[in-house]
Design an enzyme around this catalytic site. Structure first.
Site, PDB file in Angstrom:
ATOM      1  CE1 TYR A  16      13.887  -3.526   6.934  1.00  0.00           C
ATOM      2  CE2 TYR A  16      14.809  -1.650   5.687  1.00  0.00           C
ATOM      3  CZ  TYR A  16      14.963  -2.917   6.671  1.00  0.00           C
ATOM      4  OH  TYR A  16      15.622  -3.737   6.314  1.00  0.00           O
ATOM      5  CD  GLU A  38      18.413  -7.080   2.116  1.00  0.00           C
ATOM      6  OE1 GLU A  38      19.195  -6.655   0.873  1.00  0.00           O
ATOM      7  OE2 GLU A  38      18.350  -5.236   2.967  1.00  0.00           O
ATOM      8  CD1 TRP A  46      14.357  -1.962   1.038  1.00  0.00           C
ATOM      9  CD2 TRP A  46      14.536  -4.437   0.798  1.00  0.00           C
ATOM     10  NE1 TRP A  46      13.786  -2.664   2.509  1.00  0.00           N
ATOM     11  CE2 TRP A  46      14.404  -4.483   2.103  1.00  0.00           C
ATOM     12  CE3 TRP A  46      15.481  -5.637   0.008  1.00  0.00           C
ATOM     13  CZ2 TRP A  46      14.367  -5.203   3.394  1.00  0.00           C
ATOM     14  CZ3 TRP A  46      15.127  -6.343   0.758  1.00  0.00           C
ATOM     15  CH2 TRP A  46      14.999  -6.379   2.126  1.00  0.00           C
TER      16      TRP A  46
END
Length: 185
Positions: A16, A38, A46
Site C-alpha cells: 500500500y 479511513e 490501518w
C-alpha cells in the site's frame, strides 16, 4: 532504498505504501473508497482495515457511489452479518450517508474531486519530514475540511481521519524525505 518506516514488515502495508499512499487521485469513486476506509479505521489500526478492503469492495459494489447511496437498512444489516467488514453499525450506515453527501457535492461542484482538491489549490502539499514521528496527526487544513464535511452531513470525518485521508489520496505528500516515494520539487 530508503522508505517510510510506518508499514513495518507487514507486506500488505508495504505494498500500500509503495504503490498507493500519497499518489494524487482525482477519481471520485476512489476518493469515496478511501474516505470510507479511513472512516472505518477510526479507533483501529490501518492494517486491520487493509486486511478487510476486498470485503468492503465486494459489500459496497466496488464503492459505487450511487449504489451505496441507495442501500436500505436491511441491506446494511446484511453487509454487517455476511461480509468481513468492521462490524460497527454506525460506520456501516455512514457509507450510505456519505455516498448521499458525495452526490450532493457532485451536483454543486461537478465532482467530489473538485470540491476536495480546491482545498489545496489543486496541487499536492509536499511536506519536508526527516522522520515519521514528525508527521502531525491533523492540521489546520484537515480541521477546516473536516468542519465543512460535517456541516454537509458527512459522518466519521474528524480532523485526524481527514488528515489520514488527505495523505492517502495524495493531497498531502508526507513521505519522509529519504523515502523513494517522496516527491522531489
Amino acid at each position: 532504498m530508503s522508505t517510510c518506516l510506518w508499514p513495518g514488515n507487514n507486506e500488505r502495508m508495504r505494498e500500500y505504501h509503495d504503490k498507493e499512499w500519497g499518489v494524487p487521485s482525482y477519481d471520485d469513486r476512489y476518493l469515496f473508497e478511501m474516505l470510507t476506509l479511513e472512516g472505518a479505521q477510526a479507533g483501529l489500526s490501518w492494517s486491520i482495515v487493509l486486511s478487510k478492503r476486498d470485503s468492503y469492495k465486494e459489500a459496497f459494489n466496488n464503492f459505487d457511489i450511487s449504489y451505496c447511496s441507495s442501500l436500505n437498512e436491511t441491506e446494511l444489516e446484511d453487509i454487517k452479518e455476511n461480509y468481513q467488514v468492521i462490524k460497527h453499525m454506525a460506520k456501516i450506515r455512514s457509507v450510505k450517508n456519505n455516498a448521499n453527501c458525495v452526490l450532493e457535492i457532485q451536483k454543486e461542484f461537478g465532482s467530489f474531486s473538485n470540491y476536495l482538491w480546491d482545498y489545496v489549490d489543486f496541487k499536492p502539499i509536499i511536506n519536508d519530514w526527516e522522520m515519521n514521528d514528525s508527521l502531525p496527526a491533523q492540521t489546520d487544513l484537515s480541521t477546516q475540511l473536516s468542519k465543512d464535511l460535517k456541516k454537509r452531513g458527512f459522518k466519521f470525518v474528524g480532523p485526524v481521519t481527514i488528515y489520514s485521508f488527505m495523505q492517502a489520496v495524495g493531497m498531502v505528500d508526507d513521505h519522509i524525505n529519504s523515502c523513494f516515494r517522496h516527491t522531489t520539487i
